[in-house]
Design a protein around this motif. Structure first.
Motif, short mmCIF file in Angstrom:
data_model
loop_
_atom_site.label_atom_id
_atom_site.label_comp_id
_atom_site.label_asym_id
_atom_site.label_seq_id
_atom_site.Cartn_x
_atom_site.Cartn_y
_atom_site.Cartn_z
N TYR A 103 -0.31 -144.66 -46.35
CA TYR A 103 -0.84 -143.37 -46.79
C TYR A 103 0.27 -142.43 -47.26
N ILE A 104 0.17 -141.95 -48.50
CA ILE A 104 1.18 -141.06 -49.10
C ILE A 104 0.79 -139.61 -48.81
N THR A 105 1.72 -138.85 -48.20
CA THR A 105 1.47 -137.44 -47.96
C THR A 105 1.98 -136.57 -49.10
N ASN A 106 3.05 -137.03 -49.80
CA ASN A 106 3.55 -136.27 -50.94
C ASN A 106 4.61 -137.09 -51.66
N ILE A 107 4.91 -136.66 -52.90
CA ILE A 107 5.99 -137.25 -53.68
C ILE A 107 6.83 -136.13 -54.27
N TYR A 108 8.13 -136.38 -54.40
CA TYR A 108 9.06 -135.35 -54.87
C TYR A 108 10.06 -135.97 -55.83
N THR A 109 10.58 -135.15 -56.75
CA THR A 109 11.75 -135.54 -57.53
C THR A 109 12.94 -134.76 -57.00
N SER A 110 14.11 -135.37 -57.10
CA SER A 110 15.32 -134.75 -56.56
C SER A 110 16.45 -134.86 -57.59
N VAL A 111 17.66 -134.76 -57.09
CA VAL A 111 18.84 -134.79 -57.94
C VAL A 111 18.86 -136.08 -58.77
N HIS A 112 19.33 -136.00 -60.02
CA HIS A 112 19.43 -137.13 -60.94
C HIS A 112 18.08 -137.79 -61.20
N ASP A 113 17.00 -137.02 -61.13
CA ASP A 113 15.64 -137.52 -61.36
C ASP A 113 15.27 -138.65 -60.40
N LEU A 119 13.38 -140.16 -57.07
CA LEU A 119 12.01 -139.97 -56.59
C LEU A 119 11.94 -140.27 -55.10
N ALA A 120 11.26 -139.39 -54.35
CA ALA A 120 11.04 -139.61 -52.93
C ALA A 120 9.55 -139.70 -52.66
N VAL A 121 9.13 -140.76 -51.96
CA VAL A 121 7.73 -140.97 -51.60
C VAL A 121 7.63 -140.89 -50.09
N VAL A 122 6.88 -139.91 -49.59
CA VAL A 122 6.75 -139.68 -48.15
C VAL A 122 5.42 -140.28 -47.67
N CYS A 123 5.48 -141.16 -46.68
CA CYS A 123 4.29 -141.86 -46.19
C CYS A 123 4.11 -141.63 -44.69
N ARG A 124 2.86 -141.61 -44.26
CA ARG A 124 2.51 -141.40 -42.85
C ARG A 124 2.00 -142.69 -42.25
N LEU A 125 2.49 -143.02 -41.06
CA LEU A 125 2.04 -144.19 -40.31
C LEU A 125 1.69 -143.76 -38.89
N PRO A 126 0.96 -144.60 -38.15
CA PRO A 126 0.65 -144.24 -36.75
C PRO A 126 1.89 -144.04 -35.90
N THR A 127 2.97 -144.76 -36.21
CA THR A 127 4.19 -144.69 -35.38
C THR A 127 5.20 -143.66 -35.87
N GLY A 128 4.94 -143.03 -37.03
CA GLY A 128 5.89 -142.07 -37.56
C GLY A 128 5.75 -141.90 -39.06
N TRP A 129 6.88 -141.76 -39.72
CA TRP A 129 6.90 -141.51 -41.16
C TRP A 129 7.94 -142.41 -41.83
N ASN A 130 7.63 -142.86 -43.04
CA ASN A 130 8.59 -143.58 -43.88
C ASN A 130 8.82 -142.78 -45.15
N VAL A 131 10.09 -142.68 -45.57
CA VAL A 131 10.42 -142.04 -46.83
C VAL A 131 11.15 -143.06 -47.70
N TYR A 132 10.57 -143.34 -48.86
CA TYR A 132 11.15 -144.30 -49.81
C TYR A 132 11.82 -143.50 -50.93
N SER A 160 5.80 -131.75 -41.20
CA SER A 160 5.91 -132.03 -42.64
C SER A 160 7.32 -132.47 -42.99
N ILE A 161 7.42 -133.19 -44.12
CA ILE A 161 8.70 -133.61 -44.68
C ILE A 161 8.72 -133.22 -46.14
N ASN A 162 9.77 -132.52 -46.55
CA ASN A 162 9.97 -132.16 -47.95
C ASN A 162 11.33 -132.66 -48.41
N ALA A 163 11.43 -133.06 -49.67
CA ALA A 163 12.71 -133.48 -50.24
C ALA A 163 13.33 -132.32 -50.99
N ALA A 164 14.62 -132.12 -50.79
CA ALA A 164 15.33 -131.07 -51.52
C ALA A 164 15.38 -131.43 -53.00
#
Length: 398
Positions: free
Chosen positions: A184-194, A196-209, A242-246
């Protein structure tokens, strides 16, 4: 977040420092409106033949251009700040044929205002990088979804990548281009040098790709519930909010709410848990270490006709350049706003006006310059507005 809204009114955002020595304000700007419906220049927030339901409609804004992910309408539209429709990516099975846009995928001529068909299923979060490339969250069809019984996780989401003309490039999964579906994706962000960060929610925590601009995986950050940071020497119960990417560095801004045991004063026995405080933690994506943290000041509000105060918890609206965090708390007539500077620890507080009839549905987007945009829905239309808050945070592009 053009036709101007039919009834214009002045709302304001007032910021003041902790000393209240100086008060600054900026008017809310009403940009354009959209009717509710399925036509290309409309938005299908609630559906024409059913009651309001859970929707994952979102907006993004870059350089004055608005991108709207119409989840229920299964389309993504692109507008100028005056409301001129520039393009549309749409599912032809659920949308009527466009009548003001040319079908870009069926014409050999150069088309500036075009509609491109793509089988969107349940598009949600979206973001645009400096190249004007568009990334859109979408769900996979049922036959491509997988469920991990041991981890109790459904892998059913993907991120679609379109170029600046709206042409589909590829889809991203956990391993990059063509990879396995995301949880499950909670949000997506663009950062430095274009990147991409994909923030996902799991029962055990969070994954950020974390991907580079070509879709190659650079980092995978695993944040488990049992590993959340704690203030030194304190017995608290952490809950990641929540998790946000700079937008200007490989950093994650992680908001953790903390709770503590409460005790019955008469019996001195434990009676439950109560909210204690919220802290923003700054994580270095490259090595997973926490670089900095800032405690969010409490917001106390006295209930009407009740002497005791109710402590409300801020939610993160977004992160702008230079480590400025925008937080909000809803209240009658709008939202209280708090802007925290992670480096200087400066604070600015204010209030943005949102009318009662605009609360049927709303979603906000903070640009990297600090412009706060919103899609505010009434029962019969959606309004796209913004507050030019970057003037107050000092994050103005020269």
């Amino acid at each position: 977040m053009i036709r101007f809204v039919t009834v214009a009114f002045c709302s304001f955002l007032v910021f003041f420092s902790c000393s209240n020595a100086e008060i600054q304000s900026v008017d809310r700007q009403n940009l354009f409106r959209l009717d509710i419906g399925r036509l290309e220049n409309q938005i299908d927030l609630f559906g024409l033949d059913q009651s309001p339901a859970m929707i994952k409609t979102n907006i993004a804004m870059r350089d004055g251009i608005f991108y709207i992910s119409d989840s229920k309408g299964q389309k993504v539209t692109k507008f100028t700040s005056y409301g001129d429709l520039l393009s549309m990516i749409y599912n032809p099975e659920t949308n009527p044929p466009p009548f003001t846009l040319k079908k870009g995928d069926q014409s050999s001529e150069v088309v500036t205002r075009k509609a491109i068909s793509y089988p969107l299923i349940q598009n949600g979060n979206l973001v645009v990088d400096s190249r004007k490339h568009l990334y859109v969250e979408d769900r996979l069809p049922p036959d491509r979804r997988t469920y991990d019984n041991e981890k109790r996780v459904l892998f059913d989401s993907t991120v679609l990548h379109f170029d600046n003309e709206g042409n589909f490039i590829e889809y991203l999964g956990q391993e990059g281009i063509g990879g396995t579906p995301f949880p499950y994706i909670t949000n997506i962000y663009t950062s430095v040098h274009d990147e991409l960060a994909v923030v996902c929610r799991l029962p055990t925590g969070w994954n950020v790709y974390w991907f580079d601009s070509n879709g190659t995986v650079l980092y995978v950050v695993l944040i488990r519930n049992e590993d959340l940071p704690l203030p030194k020497g304190e017995s608290l119960y952490p809950s990641l909010d929540s998790i946000n990417a700079a937008p200007d560095g490989r950093r994650l801004i992680i908001k953790v709410d903390y709770y503590k045991d409460s005790y019955d004063e008469s019996t001195k026995t434990k009676s439950g848990i109560v909210f204690d405080r919220s802290i923003l933690w700054v994580m270095n994506v490259e090595d997973g270490t926490y670089q900095n943290n800032v405690e969010i000041p409490p917001f106390d509000q006295a209930q009407q006709n009740i002497k005791e105060k109710v402590e409300l918890v801020y939610s993160v609206l977004g992160v702008s350049r230079g480590g400025k965090i925008f937080l909000s708390i809803p209240d009658t007539g709008g939202y209280h706003i708090l802007v925290l500077d992670l480096e200087s620890k400066d604070q600015k507080r204010g209030f943005i006006r949102v009318e009662q009839d605009e609360l049927a549905f709303n979603t906000f987007y903070l640009s990297e310059e600090g412009i706060l945009s919103a899609l505010l829905a009434t029962d019969y239309e959606a309004k796209i507005v913004w507050w030019r808050t970057e003037k107050f945070t000092g994050d103005v592009r020269k």
